[in-house]
Design an enzyme around this catalytic site. Structure first.
Site, PDB file in Angstrom:
ATOM      1  N   PRO A 110       0.941  -1.364   0.369  1.00 30.77           N
ATOM      2  CA  PRO A 110       0.221  -0.027  -0.120  1.00 30.77           C
ATOM      3  C   PRO A 110       0.736   1.388  -0.004  1.00 30.77           C
ATOM      4  O   PRO A 110       1.718   1.623   0.931  1.00 30.77           O
ATOM      5  CB  PRO A 110      -0.866   0.141   1.208  1.00 30.77           C
ATOM      6  CG  PRO A 110       0.300  -0.894   2.423  1.00 30.77           C
ATOM      7  CD  PRO A 110       1.028  -2.306   1.288  1.00 30.77           C
ATOM      8  N   MET A 111       0.622   1.953  -0.897  1.00 31.56           N
ATOM      9  CA  MET A 111       1.591   3.309  -1.249  1.00 31.56           C
ATOM     10  C   MET A 111       0.736   4.357  -1.804  1.00 31.56           C
ATOM     11  O   MET A 111      -0.222   4.319  -2.476  1.00 31.56           O
ATOM     12  CB  MET A 111       2.750   2.983  -2.298  1.00 31.56           C
ATOM     13  CG  MET A 111       3.824   2.114  -1.989  1.00 31.56           C
ATOM     14  SD  MET A 111       4.470   1.306  -3.224  1.00 31.56           S
ATOM     15  CE  MET A 111       3.925   0.941  -4.628  1.00 31.56           C
TER      16      MET A 111
ATOM     17  N   CYS B  19       3.141   2.714   9.229  1.00 34.82           N
ATOM     18  CA  CYS B  19       3.383   4.523   9.177  1.00 34.82           C
ATOM     19  C   CYS B  19       4.534   5.335   9.517  1.00 34.82           C
ATOM     20  O   CYS B  19       3.996   5.828  10.666  1.00 34.82           O
ATOM     21  CB  CYS B  19       2.423   5.348   8.273  1.00 34.82           C
ATOM     22  SG  CYS B  19       2.373   6.500   7.642  1.00 34.82           S
TER      23      CYS B  19
ATOM     24  N   GLY C 201      10.685  -5.206   3.349  1.00 38.66           N
ATOM     25  CA  GLY C 201      12.023  -4.366   3.126  1.00 38.66           C
ATOM     26  C   GLY C 201      13.189  -4.996   2.418  1.00 38.66           C
ATOM     27  O   GLY C 201      13.309  -6.941   2.921  1.00 38.66           O
TER      28      GLY C 201
ATOM     29  N   ALA D  33       7.789  -2.496  -2.356  1.00 37.36           N
ATOM     30  CA  ALA D  33       6.909  -1.116  -2.259  1.00 37.36           C
ATOM     31  C   ALA D  33       7.999  -0.258  -3.563  1.00 37.36           C
ATOM     32  O   ALA D  33       7.785  -0.357  -4.800  1.00 37.36           O
ATOM     33  CB  ALA D  33       7.626  -0.026  -1.470  1.00 37.36           C
TER      34      ALA D  33
END
Length: 481
Positions: free
Chosen positions: A23-24, A108, A209, A232
């Site tokens: 989710p970005m 976040c 990551g 991401a």
């Protein structure tokens, strides 16, 4: 039919997804999700949505979810940020028919999340998180999932994950960085933390990551034992990452722009995607970078993309045999490839000379008038107005409010800013002409009006009384007769 949980949910609803697009915010919109799915992504998340706004604003729901309903865009997980159990669940109830699960953002790390009190800044409030997940697990017809960041301590991270599982979380995404690891301080994500969480919980786990290519995905799954891997930054620079390909940038850009014509999105999203895709090329063609930043239409973006393609094709045609990529890149700049964010103390080479990679700018550096040290926003302002100066010595000096330290009004009778002045003037029923506050004057006018009303009413009462006396006398005389 009861909703699926844990492994069954991942295997049947999510179709055993291994390759996941993160989710970005402003970047994982429908058009980008569809492009990523065409090139190997098996599961996508929506951008983070604000539960409070989603609940109250029908336009926000339509623009961010309802209007994006598309059969090819499944399986799909909708992510919310929230800090209130009821608000979170009510928003999720409005979204559950358009997705396969609801995700609570606990990862976040940005300042906006700190101000709004959500994301990674809830990771110490375990009682609140338990209430949110328990209620969602009870009320929703789709599973609840969570995306978290780690604590520095592995044991605390494991207990955190176990708490979320016990509360009802059916799938956990672990970003192997702490909330302090962001921007130039991001560093390397800890797969050791992710591996420890995977061993400690029985629900499916995704890792996030250190993913820049398909071999990273495979190595992460092998080392940590996770069910899937989320990307991401790697996905933004190479949407074909999960295919194990490094295509020509213009191929991905042209395909994305075609999807955008069918499924429109804000122009700022499109521009941001092209900045990522063309990142290395735009270091070479700075003028086109400026044009891409200024263009105001989708057709204009298409034109810039076409020009970048022509420049690259011309460069390829003039390429000498045996020539290697410059700037230490693994591939030539027109090929989709990873971008590694430089740390504050790292050094890189540009044009054969060493250059220090800077961390955050201090206020003095930003405002000393040197455009190289200005923030991007201030550089844009400088482009629009070349005569604009950010030198603090040229700015007018403001006297401070006696109460709060903000600039005071020049003509304020209390030597305060307007907010403090308003409170004091109201409390003391006083005037401040400098701020246009006239509490005393209005109060006196109100008293004067009330007195005038009493003066009007008094004669009327007297006249009515005299009439009543006269009427009684007439009745008495009639009775006597």
């Amino acid at each position: 039919m009861p909703k699926l949980r844990g492994e069954a949910f991942w295997r049947e609803t999510l179709r055993s997804a291994h390759y996941v697009v993160a989710p970005m915010v402003d970047q994982s919109e429908l058009a980008w999700r569809l492009l990523s799915r065409r090139h190997g992504a098996q599961l996508c998340y929506t951008p983070m949505l604000h539960a409070q706004v989603f609940l109250r604003d029908a336009n926000y729901r339509r623009e961010n979810l309802y209007g994006d309903a598309c059969p090819e865009d499944r399986p799909l997980i909708v992510q919310f940020c929230a800090n209130d159990p009821e608000v979170f669940v009510q928003a999720a109830l409005l979204a559950q028919d358009y997705c396969d699960a609801i995700d609570l953002n606990l990862g976040c790390p940005q300042m906006i999340a700190k101000r709004g009190h959500y994301g990674a800044f809830l990771q110490e409030e375990w009682d609140l998180l338990q209430k949110m997940i328990l209620l969602a697990n009870e009320k929703l017809s789709v599973p609840i999932t969570c995306k978290i960041r780690i604590f520095p301590d592995i044991d605390k991270t494991v207990k955190y994950a176990q708490m979320l599982e016990k509360a009802g979380c059916q799938l956990l995404t672990v970003h192997g960085r702490t909330k302090e690891q962001k921007g130039p301080l991001a560093g390397v994500a800890s797969w050791d933390h992710i591996q420890a969480v995977r061993k400690a919980v029985s629900i499916p786990v995704f890792a996030n990551g250190n993913i820049q290519c398909l071999s990273d995905v495979e190595e992460c799954i092998r080392k940590t034992g996770v069910h899937g891997v989320m990307s991401a930054e790697g996905n933004l620079h190479n949407p074909a990452l999960f295919e194990g390909r490094n295509p020509l940038v213009w191929e991905m850009a042209e395909e994305y722009l075609e999807i955008v014509r069918k499924y429109p999105c804000p122009l700022s999203y499109v521009r941001a995607h092209l900045f990522k895709l063309w990142h290395h090329t735009l270091q070479v063609y700075q003028q086109l970078r400026e044009e891409l930043a200024k263009v105001k239409t989708l057709d204009g973006i298409v034109d810039v993309n076409r020009e970048l393609k022509l420049r690259c094709q011309e460069e390829i045609a003039n390429q000498k045999e045996g020539e290697k990529p410059k700037e230490g890149l693994p591939f030539f700049h027109w090929i989709c490839q990873p971008y590694t964010r430089a740390g504050p103390k790292e050094r890189c080479r540009e044009n054969g000379t060493e250059k220090s990679v800077r961390g955050k700018r201090t206020l003095e550096e930003e405002e000393d008038g040197n455009s190289e040290l200005l923030s991007k926003n201030k550089q844009k302002k400088k482009l629009r107005n070349p005569n604009k100066s950010f030198d603090p010595s040229l700015k007018p000096k403001y006297a401070k409010c006696d109460q709060c330290g903000n600039p005071k009004g020049n003509k304020c009778v209390f030597n305060m800013c307007r907010g403090c002045c308003k409170k004091r003037a109201f409390k003391e029923t006083a005037d401040c002409p400098g701020h246009g506050l006239l509490f005393k004057t209005k109060y006196e006018k109100s008293l004067s009006w009330q007195h005038s009303q009493r003066g009007i009413q008094a004669p009327e009462i007297c006249q009515r009384g005299e009439a009543e006396v006269g009427e009684m006398a007439m009745l008495k005389e009639a009775g006597d007769s």
